[in-house]
Design a protein around this motif. Structure first.
Motif, short mmCIF file in Angstrom:
data_model
loop_
_atom_site.label_atom_id
_atom_site.label_comp_id
_atom_site.label_asym_id
_atom_site.label_seq_id
_atom_site.Cartn_x
_atom_site.Cartn_y
_atom_site.Cartn_z
N LEU A 104 0.83 -1.21 0.00
CA LEU A 104 0.00 0.00 0.00
C LEU A 104 0.86 1.25 0.00
CD1 LEU A 104 -2.69 1.51 0.26
CD2 LEU A 104 -2.59 1.12 2.74
N ILE A 105 1.90 1.27 0.86
CA ILE A 105 2.78 2.44 0.94
C ILE A 105 3.46 2.70 -0.40
CG2 ILE A 105 4.85 3.38 2.02
CD1 ILE A 105 4.05 1.80 4.56
N GLU A 106 3.98 1.65 -1.02
CA GLU A 106 4.67 1.81 -2.30
C GLU A 106 3.74 2.35 -3.38
OE1 GLU A 106 6.22 -2.07 -2.99
OE2 GLU A 106 8.04 -1.74 -1.80
N ASN A 107 2.47 1.93 -3.34
CA ASN A 107 1.51 2.37 -4.36
C ASN A 107 1.10 3.83 -4.20
OD1 ASN A 107 1.13 0.15 -6.08
ND2 ASN A 107 -0.15 -0.87 -4.58
N VAL A 108 0.91 4.27 -2.96
CA VAL A 108 0.34 5.60 -2.75
C VAL A 108 1.37 6.69 -2.49
CG1 VAL A 108 -1.80 4.60 -1.86
CG2 VAL A 108 -0.02 5.29 -0.24
N LEU A 109 2.57 6.32 -2.08
CA LEU A 109 3.56 7.33 -1.68
C LEU A 109 3.80 8.40 -2.74
CD1 LEU A 109 5.17 7.88 0.91
CD2 LEU A 109 7.12 6.73 -0.15
N PRO A 110 3.88 8.05 -4.03
CA PRO A 110 4.15 9.09 -5.03
C PRO A 110 3.07 10.18 -5.11
CG PRO A 110 4.59 6.92 -5.94
CD PRO A 110 3.90 6.71 -4.63
N LYS A 111 1.85 9.86 -4.65
CA LYS A 111 0.75 10.83 -4.75
C LYS A 111 0.45 11.53 -3.43
CE LYS A 111 -1.62 8.15 -8.36
NZ LYS A 111 -2.88 7.45 -8.73
N ALA A 140 4.33 1.89 14.61
CA ALA A 140 5.11 3.11 14.84
C ALA A 140 6.41 2.81 15.60
CB ALA A 140 4.29 4.13 15.63
N PHE A 141 6.41 1.76 16.43
CA PHE A 141 7.61 1.45 17.22
C PHE A 141 8.75 0.93 16.34
CE2 PHE A 141 4.01 0.90 20.20
CZ PHE A 141 4.29 2.02 20.98
N THR A 142 8.40 0.27 15.23
CA THR A 142 9.44 -0.15 14.30
C THR A 142 10.10 1.07 13.65
OG1 THR A 142 8.23 -2.21 13.89
CG2 THR A 142 9.95 -1.62 12.30
N ARG A 148 12.41 2.59 16.24
CA ARG A 148 13.66 1.84 16.32
C ARG A 148 14.56 2.17 15.12
NH1 ARG A 148 14.81 -3.13 18.60
NH2 ARG A 148 13.17 -2.69 20.12
N ALA A 149 13.93 2.38 13.96
CA ALA A 149 14.70 2.75 12.77
C ALA A 149 15.37 4.11 12.95
CB ALA A 149 13.78 2.78 11.55
N MET A 150 14.80 4.94 13.83
CA MET A 150 15.36 6.26 14.12
C MET A 150 16.37 6.21 15.26
SD MET A 150 11.64 8.14 13.83
CE MET A 150 12.13 9.66 14.64
N ARG A 166 11.98 -5.72 10.00
CA ARG A 166 11.44 -4.67 9.14
C ARG A 166 12.00 -3.29 9.49
NH1 ARG A 166 9.08 -6.11 4.30
NH2 ARG A 166 8.09 -8.14 4.58
N ILE A 167 13.02 -3.24 10.32
CA ILE A 167 13.61 -1.95 10.69
C ILE A 167 14.20 -1.27 9.46
CG2 ILE A 167 15.48 -0.85 12.00
CD1 ILE A 167 14.94 -2.89 14.23
N GLN A 168 14.87 -2.03 8.60
CA GLN A 168 15.42 -1.44 7.38
C GLN A 168 14.29 -0.97 6.46
OE1 GLN A 168 18.70 -0.76 6.63
NE2 GLN A 168 17.70 0.41 4.97
N THR A 169 13.18 -1.70 6.41
CA THR A 169 12.02 -1.27 5.62
C THR A 169 11.53 0.09 6.10
OG1 THR A 169 11.33 -3.57 5.27
CG2 THR A 169 9.69 -1.87 4.87
N ALA A 170 11.45 0.26 7.43
CA ALA A 170 11.02 1.54 7.99
C ALA A 170 12.00 2.65 7.61
CB ALA A 170 10.90 1.42 9.51
N LYS A 171 13.29 2.35 7.65
CA LYS A 171 14.30 3.34 7.24
C LYS A 171 14.10 3.74 5.77
CE LYS A 171 18.01 1.91 10.42
NZ LYS A 171 19.37 1.34 10.52
N ASP A 172 13.80 2.76 4.94
CA ASP A 172 13.59 3.03 3.51
C ASP A 172 12.37 3.92 3.29
OD1 ASP A 172 15.78 1.44 2.98
OD2 ASP A 172 14.60 -0.33 2.43
N ILE A 173 11.30 3.66 4.07
CA ILE A 173 10.08 4.46 3.94
C ILE A 173 10.34 5.90 4.39
CG2 ILE A 173 7.73 4.78 4.82
CD1 ILE A 173 7.57 1.68 4.98
N ILE A 174 11.07 6.05 5.49
CA ILE A 174 11.41 7.40 5.98
C ILE A 174 12.20 8.16 4.92
CG2 ILE A 174 12.80 8.66 7.68
CD1 ILE A 174 12.11 6.38 9.69
#
Length: 351
Positions: A206-213, A224-226, A229-231, A244-252
Motif C-alpha cells: 500500500l505504501i509503495e503504491n500511494v507514496l508518489p501521490k 510506529a515502534f518499528t 527503532r529505525a530512528m 522490518r527496521i530497514q524497511t522503515a528506514k527506507d520508507i522514511i
C-alpha cells in the motif's frame, strides 16, 4: 479492476463458505456496534435466497490462537438471529472438526451455520495447509466479503480459495474496491493516508503504491515502534518488527525524497501490560519507559493527527491506532474515527 463478483454467481444451491469481517466490539457478551454485521446482510440474503446453505466465518479480537470466551462468535450468531428472523441460524462451538462438518452437511437450503472464531486456532494466521483443507471441506464455493482482512495471507483468506479453485467477492468488498479504486486513482489534495496496526509488512505494498501521490503519511499503532527503532530510539517492551527496521528506514527516506510529510506519534500511552490499563500514562516518543509497552497514541498526537485530517481533502485509513479492543487503549482509534466523520462533513473524501 477485474474480479469475479457475487452478482454473477448462480449458486445452484451449493454450500457457500462466506468469509466476513465481523470483528465487532463486545463488552460483557453484548455487541456495542453491529455495523459490520449489517454490512454483510445483503451478501447473506443474496446467497440464502438462491437456496444455498451458508457457512459464515470470521475472526474476532486477538485471542492469540487459543480458545477464549471473551472473543467467542456466539454473540454475533445471536445478533444475526435477531436480525434475520426468516433464516434458521446455527452456531458451531468450533470452526473445524467432525461435529462441525456434520452440522455443515446437515444444513437445509437457505440455512446458515456461524463458525466459532477462526483465530482460536493458530493455524489460521499461519495459513496452515491442513487447517485450510478442513475449512474448505465445509463448503463448495468460496465468497470473500471481508475487505478489512483481504490483505492478510491467512487460511480463510487465501488457503480456502486455493483449494476450492478460486472464489467470488461479496457486495461489500465489491463496493469497497470500486470506491477505493477511484479515490486512489484520482485523489483530491491534500491527500493523507493513515496507517495503523501491528505490522509494517502488511502495509508495504500500500505504501509503495500511494507514496508518489501523497501529501501526508500518518503512522500509528504498534507499527510506529518499528519506525522509532529505525530512528535509533528506545521502545521499551513495545512490539517491534525486528526484520522490518530497514524497511522503515527506507520508507522514511522515500517520504523525505518525495516531500511527503511523515507524521509519527509524539506521545504514547504506555502500561506495564495490556491487563494493567489502570497504570497507563502518556510518555514522549523519545522517552518511553524501559519496563512498559505502548498501547495507544497520546493526547498530543491525537491533536496533531486531527489537525492534519481536517486540512485534508482525501483521507484513507487502514489499521487501528492502538489496542482498541481493550479500554483505555481504545481512545486514539475512536477519536480518529470521529475526526474522519467530521472531515467528511466538511467535504473530504474519507475511506
Amino acid at each position: 479492476m477485474q474480479y469475479p463478483s457475487i452478482r454473477d454467481l448462480k449458486t445452484g444451491g451449493k454450500r457457500i463458505f462466506l468469509r466476513a469481517d465481523l470483528n465487532v466490539p463486545i463488552e460483557g457478551g453484548k455487541i456495542l456496534d453491529d455495523t459490520r454485521i449489517r454490512s454483510v446482510l445483503r451478501t447473506i440474503r443474496h446467497l440464502t435466497e438462491q437456496g444455498s446453505p451458508v457457512i459464515l466465518a470470521s475472526h474476532l479480537g486477538r485471542p492469540g490462537g487459543k480458545m477464549d470466551p471473551r472473543f467467542s462468535m456466539k454473540p454475533v450468531a445471536e445478533k444475526l438471529r435477531e436480525i434475520l428472523k426468516e433464516t434458521r441460524i446455527l452456531f458451531a462451538h468450533d470452526c473445524i472438526g467432525k461435529r462441525v462438518e456434520a452440522m455443515a452437511a446437515g444444513l437445509a437450503p437457505g440455512e446458515m451455520l456461524v463458525l466459532e472464531n477462526l483465530r482460536f486456532h493458530p493455524e489460521e494466521t499461519s495459513n496452515d495447509p491442513d487447517f485450510s483443507r478442513k475449512l474448505a471441506a465445509l463448503a463448495d464455493i468460496y465468497v470473500n466479503d471481508a475487505f478489512g482482512t483481504s490483505h492478510r495471507e491467512h487460511a480463510s483468506m487465501v488457503g480456502i480459495p486455493g483449494i476450492l479453485g478460486g472464489g467470488y467477492v461479496g457486495f461489500l468488498v465489491e463496493q469497497e474496491l470500486r470506491v477505493f479504486g477511484e479515490i486512489i486513482k484520482h485523489p483530491r489534495k491534500p491527500y493523507t493516508v493513515i496507517l495503523g496496526g501491528v505490522k509494517i509488512s502488511d502495509k508495504v505494498a500500500l505504501i509503495e503504491n500511494v507514496l508518489p501521490k501523497l501529501d501526508n503519511l500518518i503512522v500509528g499503532g504498534a507499527m510506529a515502534f518499528t519506525f522509532f527503532r529505525a530512528m535509533g530510539l528506545e521502545t521499551g517492551k513495545s512490539i517491534v518488527e525486528e526484520d522490518r527496521i530497514q524497511t522503515a528506514k527506507d520508507i522514511i527516506k522515500a517520504a523525505e525524497e518525495r516531500g511527503v510529510n511523515l507524521l509519527l506519534p509524539r506521545d504514547i500511552i504506555c502500561a506495564p501490560s495490556r491487563e494493567e490499563g489502570s497504570q497507563a500514562g502518556a510518555y514522549r516518543y523519545d522517552n518511553l519507559p524501559a519496563d512498559m509497552a505502548g498501547f495507544d497514541i497520546g493526547p498530543e498526537t491525537i491533536d496533531l493527527f486531527r489537525r492534519t485530517m481536517m486540512d485534508s481533502k482525501t483521507i484513507v485509513w487502514n489499521g487501528p491506532m492502538g489496542l482498541f479492543e481493550v479500554p483505555p487503549f481504545d481512545v486514539g482509534t475512536r477519536k480518529l474515527a470521529a475526526f474522519m466523520a467530521d472531515a467528511t462533513s466538511f467535504g473530504a473524501d474519507a475511506w
